[in-house]
Design an enzyme around this catalytic site. Structure first.
Site, PDB file in Angstrom:
ATOM      1  N   GLY A   1       0.797  -1.234   0.000  1.00  0.00           N
ATOM      2  CA  GLY A   1       0.000   0.000   0.000  1.00  0.00           C
ATOM      3  C   GLY A   1       0.820   1.270   0.000  1.00  0.00           C
ATOM      4  O   GLY A   1       1.438   1.635  -0.995  1.00  0.00           O
TER       5      GLY A   1
ATOM      6  N   LYS B   1       2.998 -10.678  -3.341  1.00  0.00           N
ATOM      7  CA  LYS B   1       3.789  -9.457  -3.152  1.00  0.00           C
ATOM      8  C   LYS B   1       5.280  -9.758  -3.191  1.00  0.00           C
ATOM      9  O   LYS B   1       6.052  -9.021  -3.818  1.00  0.00           O
ATOM     10  CB  LYS B   1       3.416  -8.804  -1.816  1.00  0.00           C
TER      11      LYS B   1
HETATM   12  N1  LIG Z   1      -8.326  -2.225  -0.501  1.00  0.00           N
HETATM   13  C1  LIG Z   1      -7.025  -2.123  -0.244  1.00  0.00           C
HETATM   14  O1  LIG Z   1      -6.629  -1.743   0.860  1.00  0.00           O
HETATM   15  C2  LIG Z   1      -6.015  -2.441  -1.304  1.00  0.00           C
HETATM   16  C3  LIG Z   1      -4.653  -2.251  -1.023  1.00  0.00           C
HETATM   17  C4  LIG Z   1      -3.700  -2.502  -2.018  1.00  0.00           C
HETATM   18  C5  LIG Z   1      -4.128  -2.957  -3.249  1.00  0.00           C
HETATM   19  N2  LIG Z   1      -5.464  -3.160  -3.476  1.00  0.00           N
HETATM   20  C6  LIG Z   1      -5.871  -3.640  -4.791  1.00  0.00           C
HETATM   21  O2  LIG Z   1      -6.650  -2.643  -5.413  1.00  0.00           O
HETATM   22  C7  LIG Z   1      -7.601  -3.251  -6.280  1.00  0.00           C
HETATM   23  C8  LIG Z   1      -9.004  -2.761  -5.932  1.00  0.00           C
HETATM   24  O3  LIG Z   1      -9.266  -3.140  -4.606  1.00  0.00           O
HETATM   25  P1  LIG Z   1     -10.506  -2.522  -3.782  1.00  0.00           P
HETATM   26  O4  LIG Z   1     -10.235  -2.843  -2.357  1.00  0.00           O
HETATM   27  O5  LIG Z   1     -10.739  -1.138  -4.190  1.00  0.00           O
HETATM   28  O6  LIG Z   1     -11.685  -3.464  -4.294  1.00  0.00           O
HETATM   29  P2  LIG Z   1     -13.231  -3.146  -4.284  1.00  0.00           P
HETATM   30  O7  LIG Z   1     -13.561  -2.251  -3.134  1.00  0.00           O
HETATM   31  O8  LIG Z   1     -13.938  -4.429  -4.406  1.00  0.00           O
HETATM   32  O9  LIG Z   1     -13.419  -2.290  -5.602  1.00  0.00           O
HETATM   33  C9  LIG Z   1     -13.442  -2.833  -6.883  1.00  0.00           C
HETATM   34  C10 LIG Z   1     -14.454  -2.065  -7.661  1.00  0.00           C
HETATM   35  O10 LIG Z   1     -14.366  -2.439  -9.018  1.00  0.00           O
HETATM   36  C11 LIG Z   1     -15.716  -2.545  -9.502  1.00  0.00           C
HETATM   37  N3  LIG Z   1     -15.772  -3.372 -10.696  1.00  0.00           N
HETATM   38  C12 LIG Z   1     -15.758  -4.702 -10.802  1.00  0.00           C
HETATM   39  N4  LIG Z   1     -15.843  -5.080 -12.092  1.00  0.00           N
HETATM   40  C13 LIG Z   1     -15.924  -3.945 -12.800  1.00  0.00           C
HETATM   41  C14 LIG Z   1     -16.053  -3.664 -14.189  1.00  0.00           C
HETATM   42  N5  LIG Z   1     -16.101  -4.637 -15.077  1.00  0.00           N
HETATM   43  N6  LIG Z   1     -16.131  -2.389 -14.574  1.00  0.00           N
HETATM   44  C15 LIG Z   1     -16.088  -1.367 -13.677  1.00  0.00           C
HETATM   45  N7  LIG Z   1     -15.981  -1.561 -12.354  1.00  0.00           N
HETATM   46  C16 LIG Z   1     -15.891  -2.848 -11.918  1.00  0.00           C
HETATM   47  C17 LIG Z   1     -16.480  -3.129  -8.355  1.00  0.00           C
HETATM   48  O11 LIG Z   1     -17.851  -2.913  -8.533  1.00  0.00           O
HETATM   49  P3  LIG Z   1     -18.907  -3.875  -7.772  1.00  0.00           P
HETATM   50  O12 LIG Z   1     -18.831  -3.439  -6.350  1.00  0.00           O
HETATM   51  O13 LIG Z   1     -20.187  -3.567  -8.454  1.00  0.00           O
HETATM   52  O14 LIG Z   1     -18.442  -5.267  -7.972  1.00  0.00           O
HETATM   53  C18 LIG Z   1     -15.890  -2.337  -7.194  1.00  0.00           C
HETATM   54  O15 LIG Z   1     -16.560  -1.107  -7.021  1.00  0.00           O
HETATM   55  C19 LIG Z   1      -7.417  -4.747  -6.116  1.00  0.00           C
HETATM   56  O16 LIG Z   1      -6.574  -5.232  -7.116  1.00  0.00           O
HETATM   57  C20 LIG Z   1      -6.726  -4.869  -4.775  1.00  0.00           C
HETATM   58  O17 LIG Z   1      -5.934  -6.023  -4.643  1.00  0.00           O
HETATM   59  C21 LIG Z   1      -6.420  -2.909  -2.543  1.00  0.00           C
END
Ligand SMILES: NC(=O)c1ccc[n+]([C@@H]2O[C@H](COP(=O)([O-])OP(=O)(O)OC[C@H]3O[C@@H](n4cnc5c(N)ncnc54)[C@H](OP(=O)(O)O)[C@@H]3O)[C@@H](O)[C@H]2O)c1
Length: 447
Positions: free
Chosen positions: A133, A204
């Site tokens: 992060g 990672k």
């Molecule tokens: N959260 C963290 O702390 C964190 C830290 C480091 C890295 N990451 C990485 O960052 C990425 C996102 O994580 P996140 O935590 O933000 O996940 P998240 O909260 O689940 O957000 C993903 C979003 O993408 C949307 N989505 C899915 N399919 C889609 C499509 N075809 N077109 C447009 N939007 C779409 C989802 O919509 P729906 O809700 O409708 O499915 C959701 O709003 C991941 O790769 C994760 O590993 C996250």
């Protein structure tokens, strides 16, 4: 002021964090880099289901309309997973766009293909947020340590596991109880397997190992054990011996036993191979990594010129991850402005890159806990098995206060190859005086 346009795909935790951070600090960022980074479109999965207050004029339902928009120069893939995300990244790279992602699972599964596509299409690919992060470890390895050989890198890279192990240690609590609590508080997913079985940390450390050693580390070659089997008892016994148990991701040049597959490289000081692994590790409680608690992450890097460096911070969460994405957006904007392609390429073969060694060949020290029948001759039988495989015992402890037929017996073992220790434990577990499965935790002394 020059402007570049970005499109965000995915408006979840990270996507909304990036948008908010740009609202808050976009002006500062622009004044620092001399380029305005404007968000032109945001793709969500469903407009009807989108509860965000962001102006509807920015929102679109189809990610292709972001990737295909000729006015969008940078595509931020913040969807997650390795299916649609792969399509998005490949499509954007194919169009020569700069791509920013936070997606370690995607890079782990398809990294080789994505980096090749970026190179083929002359496009830049940024992934700072994919590891730890808010800690700028990717940029540090790629650029900050560009003049170093990375001798070793040790990371506490999974916040969920660190949170669980910290509470198990401080509260003497059982794994299952802390996990249930972590799930209730939102620190752990349901099901929690990706975190607690070590997959997330392996994703990672594979990325960091690839950067550190200049070749793509196949995730299948990464040895991985999670924290499911660690008991409060192990944590307590380790503590009495001066150790703290952490889920440690390790990248280390290692001499390892010579094999036909990894001969010593041309008379130089090249290693025979590289250890890339994730497993619960007993580390001296006096080491700085032992005091990295709760959901915090840390990466300890040993370079041949710089010596030891420590990076500490939040490894996940909306804002820390957004901070990393903003850093990539700024880099992408600058690279576009100056026409840089692959300013520092991720994979440049080193003069002695080596190969990832199989775990059996990795040498370490060990903490072993057995449950044995308290009977004369038990210790001798176990010591004979270790001795027969040339494994030295540095100390044996029988903790006091245990009653009943079976008692814990703790062995600290000298440095030995994993293969030999695994073989010894297999034999030991078959002894009638040994009850249950032996618990083995590798010891890292950072020497
Ligand atoms: N959260 C963290 O702390 C964190 C830290 C480091 C890295 N990451 C990485 O960052 C990425 C996102 O994580 P996140 O935590 O933000 O996940 P998240 O909260 O689940 O957000 C993903 C979003 O993408 C949307 N989505 C899915 N399919 C889609 C499509 N075809 N077109 C447009 N939007 C779409 C989802 O919509 P729906 O809700 O409708 O499915 C959701 O709003 C991941 O790769 C994760 O590993 C996250």
């Amino acid at each position: 002021m020059q402007q570049v346009n970005a499109g965000i795909i995915g408006l979840g935790t990270v996507g909304s964090g990036v948008f908010n951070a740009l609202q808050l600090n976009g002006g500062l960022l622009s004044s620092r880099i001399g380029i305005r980074v404007a968000v032109k479109k945001i793709a969500v999965r469903s407009l009807a289901a989108c509860a965000s207050k962001i102006s509807r004029t920015l929102l679109v339902e189809d990610w292709r309309s972001v990737v295909d928009d000729p006015d969008i120069h940078i595509v931020a893939e913040l969807v997650g997973g390795a299916t649609v995300a792969r399509d998005i990244v490949l499509a954007a790279l194919k169009r020569g766009k700069s791509v920013v992602t936070a997606n370690k699972a995607l890079i782990s599964a398809h990294g080789e293909e994505l980096f090749a596509a970026a190179s083929r299409h002359g496009a830049n690919f940024y992934y700072e947020a994919s590891v730890c992060g808010g800690i700028p470890i990717i940029k540090s390895l790629r650029e900050g340590f560009v003049g170093n050989r990375i001798v070793a890198l040790y990371g506490i890279v999974n916040g969920t596991c660190n949170y669980i192990l910290t509470r198990m240690k401080l509260e003497r609590a059982a794994f299952a109880d802390v996990l249930a609590d972590a799930q209730r508080l939102g620190y752990a997913e349901t099901p929690p397997d990706l975190d607690i079985d070590g997959h997330d940390a392996a994703h990672k450390i594979g990325i960091l190992a690839s950067l550190a050693h200049g070749f793509w580390v196949n995730p299948k070659s990464i040895y991985m054990e999670g924290i499911r089997d660690i008991t409060a008892l192990d944590i307590q016994f380790a503590e009495k011996l001066g150790y703290t148990i952490k889920l440690l991701a390790i990248v280390k040049k290692t001499a390892g036993p010579a094999t036909k597959q990894s001969p010593r490289a041309r008379g130089s000081d090249c290693p025979r191979g590289i250890q890339v692994s994730v497993y619960p590790t007993a580390i001296p409680s006096s080491h700085v990594l032992a005091s990295v608690n709760d959901a915090f992450n840390a990466v300890f890097v040993r370079g041949d010129i710089v010596g030891d460096s420590l990076f500490y911070g939040r490894g996940a969460g909306k804002s820390p991850t957004a901070s990393a994405v903003l850093s990539d957006l700024a880099d992408a904007a600058l690279d576009l402005k100056f026409g840089n392609k692959h300013r520092v390429p991720p994979f440049v073969p080193h003069e002695c890159a080596g190969a990832v060694l199989p775990m059996e060949q990795i040498v370490s020290a060990y903490f072993v806990r057995l449950n044995v029948v308290d009977r004369p001759g038990t210790l001798a039988k176990i010591a004979a098995i270790f001795g027969g495989l040339n494994i030295g015992i540095s100390s044996v402890i029988q903790p006091e206060g245990h009653e009943g037929r079976s008692v814990p017996l703790i062995f600290m073992l000298h440095y030995a190859a994993n293969g030999a220790v695994m073989a010894a434990l297999k034999k030991i577990s078959r002894l009638p005086v040994v009850k249950g499965r032996p618990m083995m935790i590798r010891v890292e002394n950072f020497e």
